[in-house]
Design a protein around this motif. Structure first.
Motif, short mmCIF file in Angstrom:
data_model
loop_
_atom_site.label_atom_id
_atom_site.label_comp_id
_atom_site.label_asym_id
_atom_site.label_seq_id
_atom_site.Cartn_x
_atom_site.Cartn_y
_atom_site.Cartn_z
N ARG A 147 -7.68 -5.40 12.15
CA ARG A 147 -9.12 -5.17 12.20
C ARG A 147 -9.65 -5.10 10.78
O ARG A 147 -8.88 -4.88 9.82
N GLN A 148 -10.94 -5.29 10.62
CA GLN A 148 -11.59 -5.08 9.34
C GLN A 148 -11.58 -3.58 9.05
O GLN A 148 -12.00 -2.78 9.88
N THR B 76 -3.70 11.32 14.88
CA THR B 76 -4.18 11.11 13.52
C THR B 76 -3.38 10.07 12.75
O THR B 76 -3.73 9.72 11.63
N HIS B 77 -2.32 9.56 13.34
CA HIS B 77 -1.52 8.53 12.69
C HIS B 77 -0.90 7.63 13.75
O HIS B 77 -0.93 7.94 14.94
N ARG B 78 -0.33 6.53 13.31
CA ARG B 78 0.29 5.59 14.22
C ARG B 78 1.78 5.91 14.34
O ARG B 78 2.45 6.14 13.34
N GLU B 79 2.28 5.88 15.56
CA GLU B 79 3.68 6.26 15.77
C GLU B 79 4.25 5.52 16.98
O GLU B 79 3.55 5.27 17.96
N ALA C 126 -3.56 -5.25 1.61
CA ALA C 126 -3.11 -4.20 2.54
C ALA C 126 -2.25 -4.78 3.65
O ALA C 126 -1.40 -4.08 4.22
N LEU C 127 -2.44 -6.06 3.96
CA LEU C 127 -1.68 -6.69 5.04
C LEU C 127 -0.21 -6.89 4.66
O LEU C 127 0.63 -7.15 5.53
N ASP C 128 0.10 -6.79 3.38
CA ASP C 128 1.49 -6.94 2.93
C ASP C 128 2.32 -5.69 3.17
O ASP C 128 3.55 -5.75 3.18
N PHE C 129 1.66 -4.55 3.36
CA PHE C 129 2.38 -3.29 3.47
C PHE C 129 2.90 -3.06 4.89
O PHE C 129 2.36 -3.62 5.85
N PRO C 130 3.94 -2.25 5.03
CA PRO C 130 4.54 -2.02 6.35
C PRO C 130 3.55 -1.37 7.32
O PRO C 130 2.72 -0.55 6.93
N GLN D 158 -6.80 -4.49 8.02
CA GLN D 158 -5.93 -3.34 8.26
C GLN D 158 -5.08 -3.62 9.50
O GLN D 158 -5.62 -3.92 10.57
N ILE D 159 -3.76 -3.53 9.35
CA ILE D 159 -2.88 -3.76 10.49
C ILE D 159 -2.75 -2.47 11.29
O ILE D 159 -2.35 -1.44 10.76
N VAL D 160 -3.10 -2.54 12.56
CA VAL D 160 -3.01 -1.38 13.44
C VAL D 160 -1.62 -1.25 14.03
O VAL D 160 -1.08 -0.15 14.15
N ALA D 161 -1.02 -2.37 14.42
CA ALA D 161 0.34 -2.38 14.98
C ALA D 161 0.92 -3.77 14.81
O ALA D 161 0.19 -4.76 14.72
N ALA D 162 2.26 -3.83 14.77
CA ALA D 162 2.93 -5.11 14.55
C ALA D 162 4.07 -5.31 15.54
O ALA D 162 4.65 -4.36 16.05
N ASN D 163 4.36 -6.58 15.79
CA ASN D 163 5.50 -6.97 16.62
C ASN D 163 5.45 -6.38 18.03
O ASN D 163 6.46 -6.01 18.61
#
Length: 352
Positions: free
Chosen positions: A92-93, A235-238, A57-61, A102-107
């Motif tokens: 986080r797990q 309900t989603h990340r934005e 899952a960490l490979d996905f955007p 699970q990536i919550v946010a990047a960069n």
């Protein structure tokens, strides 16, 4: 560098992609992505090659990722071919029994750890967020909301509690209703820098986003008066672009934060305890009954609270357990991979 990309926070630190093929992920909803090149937004999907090569899952955007894409301008769609290396990632797990990050946010450059100034504030939970933030590669800032609902005495008391666990971390108390404290908070939101908002449900993240953007972009709901517990709104990340040019990533509230990693950040998060450990008589001190234990001395005098020390030990055990689970999963995946390779080779040469 393309000025449009700079508006999205590009700092020219990665040079292995052509500018006209770059875009930033601004929304993730399950398997659907919305990306932007600073001028046009596109609905995007993953290429077949991407899907075949992704192993975890960490490979996905994730929101905040930079990606190399193929734009289908006439359809206002795009294909994501690869994700560029991340300078930071909050992991986080994932919820459930499966061992998966699970990536919550990047960069992001900063993480706003948002808590409300009511009786739902939990300093043990805050330690987790601080630890995960340091591990992500970003810097933490504690934001205490609902200042207008708290007395000055309560605010001083709570800030003192937070300072005991957020050592060296900026703490800003604000009211998204009256605007008090917002000027100080904006100092941590310079143009072209990315900030992720993290915290439990009902702490006021959505209200804060609306205040910072100057418009109602996120739905808000009141918390339950009985226990000050929040209700899910986001309900989603934005990712949003603020009027001053800063980039703000809003995320759904997390009931709990299960750590994925943190070995390299625990020293920073618990630097007060680590300093005491260095003063123990023996380098292999277990901080139990050994003579000359500086930690036990601090516990006895009240210099270090029992709760803080127990949390330190608990998080160390949790990280060690998580590491063992991840190592076991990696061994099983490697074993299964070679089983499959062997099976394919046998089938290929079976009738020769």
């Amino acid at each position: 560098m393309n000025k449009a990309l700079e508006k999205l926070g590009w700092d020219d630190s990665i040079r292995d992609a052509e500018n006209d093929k770059l875009a930033r992920v601004i929304t993730v909803q399950k398997n659907s992505y919305r990306i932007s090149d600073g001028e046009v937004e596109y609905f995007a999907h993953l290429s077949g090659k991407f899907l075949n090569q992704a192993t975890t899952a960490l490979d996905f955007p994730a929101v905040g990722d930079w990606a190399e894409v193929q734009k289908l301008a006439d359809e206002q769609k795009a294909v994501i071919h690869r994700v560029l290396p991340r300078k930071s990632q909050f992991i986080r797990q994932a919820a459930g029994l499966k061992t998966e990050g699970q990536i919550v946010a990047a960069n992001m450059d900063l993480v706003f750890i948002v808590n409300s100034l009511n009786h739902d504030l939990n300093v043990r939970r805050m330690e987790r967020y601080i630890l995960a933030t340091y591990e992500s590669g970003a810097s933490p800032v504690v934001v205490l909301t609902k200042l207008d609902e708290s007395t000055p005495e309560d605010v001083m008391r709570i800030i003192a509690q937070v300072e005991e666990v957020a050592i060296g971390v900026p703490i800003v108390a604000i009211s998204s209703i009256t605007g008090e404290g917002m000027e100080e908070l904006l100092k941590y939101l310079p143009a072209q820098k990315t900030v992720a908002l993290l915290g439990s449900s009902g702490v006021g993240k959505s209200t804060l986003v609306n205040k910072l953007l100057g418009e109602e972009v996120q739905e808000t709901k009141d918390i339950r008066e009985a226990d000050s517990k929040g209700r899910h709104t986001t309900t989603h990340r934005e990712m949003f672009i603020m009027p001053n040019g800063a980039l703000l990533i809003d995320t759904p509230g997390m009931r709990e934060l299960q750590l994925w990693d943190g070995d390299s950040a625990i020293d920073t998060t618990f630097q007060d305890i680590e300093a005491l450990v260095l003063e123990c008589r023996f380098t292999d001190c277990q901080h139990d009954t050994e003579p000359g234990c500086r930690v036990q001395e601090a516990l006895a005098s009240g210099e270090l609270t029992v709760e803080r020390f127990q949390s330190y030990l608990k998080l160390q055990r949790e990280l060690a357990y998580e590491k063992r689970k991840q190592d076991q999963k990696a061994r099983l995946e490697e074993k299964n991979k070679w089983k499959q390779v062997s099976k394919e080779l046998k089938n290929k040469y079976k009738f020769r």
